[in-house]
Design an enzyme around this catalytic site. Sequence first.
Site, short mmCIF file in Angstrom:
data_model
loop_
_atom_site.label_atom_id
_atom_site.label_comp_id
_atom_site.label_asym_id
_atom_site.label_seq_id
_atom_site.Cartn_x
_atom_site.Cartn_y
_atom_site.Cartn_z
N LYS A 190 0.84 -1.20 0.00
CA LYS A 190 0.00 0.00 0.00
C LYS A 190 0.87 1.26 0.00
CE LYS A 190 -2.86 -3.29 0.22
NZ LYS A 190 -4.08 -3.68 0.88
C1 LIG Z 1 -4.77 -4.89 1.49
C2 LIG Z 1 -6.24 -5.01 1.54
C3 LIG Z 1 -6.90 -5.48 2.70
C4 LIG Z 1 -6.21 -6.10 3.88
O1 LIG Z 1 -5.26 -5.30 4.50
P1 LIG Z 1 -4.16 -6.00 5.44
O2 LIG Z 1 -3.43 -4.84 6.05
O3 LIG Z 1 -3.28 -6.81 4.55
O4 LIG Z 1 -4.87 -6.83 6.45
C5 LIG Z 1 -8.29 -5.45 2.69
N1 LIG Z 1 -9.00 -5.01 1.64
C6 LIG Z 1 -8.39 -4.57 0.52
C7 LIG Z 1 -9.21 -4.05 -0.60
C8 LIG Z 1 -7.00 -4.57 0.43
O5 LIG Z 1 -6.41 -4.14 -0.70
#
Ligand SMILES: *Cc1c(COP(=O)(O)O)cnc(C)c1O
Length: 376
Positions: A190
């Site tokens: 992210k």
């Molecule tokens: C990355 C992501 C998550 C989960 O986030 P984590 O920090 O890996 O638990 C949930 N929903 C979407 C759309 C994502 O891209």
Amino acid sequence: MSAPTTVISRSIPLSRPDITEDDIARSAEVLRTGMLVQGRVVEGFETAVSEFLGGVHVRAVANGTAALQLALLALGIGPGDEVVVPAFSFVATANVVELVHARPVFVDIDIATYNIDVARIESAITTRTKAIMPVHEFGLACDIEAVRAIAERHGLAVVEDAACALGALAGGRQAGTFGTLGCFSLHPRKAVTSGEGGLVVTSRAAYAEQIGLLRNHGIADRDGGKEYVLPGFNYRLTEFQAALVASQFTRLPRNLEYRRALATVYESCLDGTRLRKPTAPADRVHAWQTYHVLLDSTIDRRVLMQRLQDVGIQTSLGAQCIPAQQYYRCTYGFDAPREYPAAFRAWRHGLALPMSERLSKSDIQYVAENLNRIIS
Ligand SMILES: *Cc1c(COP(=O)(O)O)cnc(C)c1O
């Protein structure tokens, strides 16, 4: 000695977090203090995020999935309740609904944006529906105003899964700040990362307080002492993680701008004859967490990915058609290709191309040229 038959001129990863020596030094400083669990550094980061998002309450948690789970729990969603979710996303979007013992009700996506098809939401609402949980897929805000209008009409909460959309805008406003609650992820894939980490944001103080309790064993400060007011989790972020991500966070606006510039290079260099390039509606600003293309159904994606890998280019699948995955298929008996054709197509024919601050415009040109050559 014979010359190698193939020369890999470059090595282009799908993504790499933008962590500088300075970011590492900030985190190391905190480690040396010995104060490691959630405290003032976490609080400082929450304040910085709040300012960036325009003044919402922010609570940092252990990861994005925990953020979503706590948002549902704060709304009191549980057994017998339904939550409307898009059929195409990372599986965590639906898993959290299962984890609070509610039922995810899938809605197909609009293939042009990969986001929930708002025209199909109302027919998915029943008397058991408690919330709509749209996703801003790949960093593009969904039609969140339309989602809000539907939710208002039916008295439902909105939980934005903005996990991959920090910095995305809809109508000039930050994604994640439209809903009753919004959730972000700080995973390395992210915009900014603490390794693992997440954020819950809300304009309502009571929900922020509830999230604060749920992430920390239900411990409340009362009359100078502590009271244990509910059975909470330990979903805290650590101080050294907060220091790392807070340091990166100062570069977020610049990084978002750079990603936009890289997306422009893809847009101008990629041949769109046998693939569909991503686009954003006029009122949105894409955060470009992922540059995701939709391949012509005659292209063998597995072969294409291997041929790209042969010239040093890493690619991956973007997200899943969730109702087609084993747990959901077997539990609910979905026939995903028939019931969710757009989500199924995006899952089967989508491809995520390299995108990160660590790549140059010439790297993106190299990816585009090779992709053009291989599928031409
Ligand atoms: C990355 C992501 C998550 C989960 O986030 P984590 O920090 O890996 O638990 C949930 N929903 C979407 C759309 C994502 O891209």
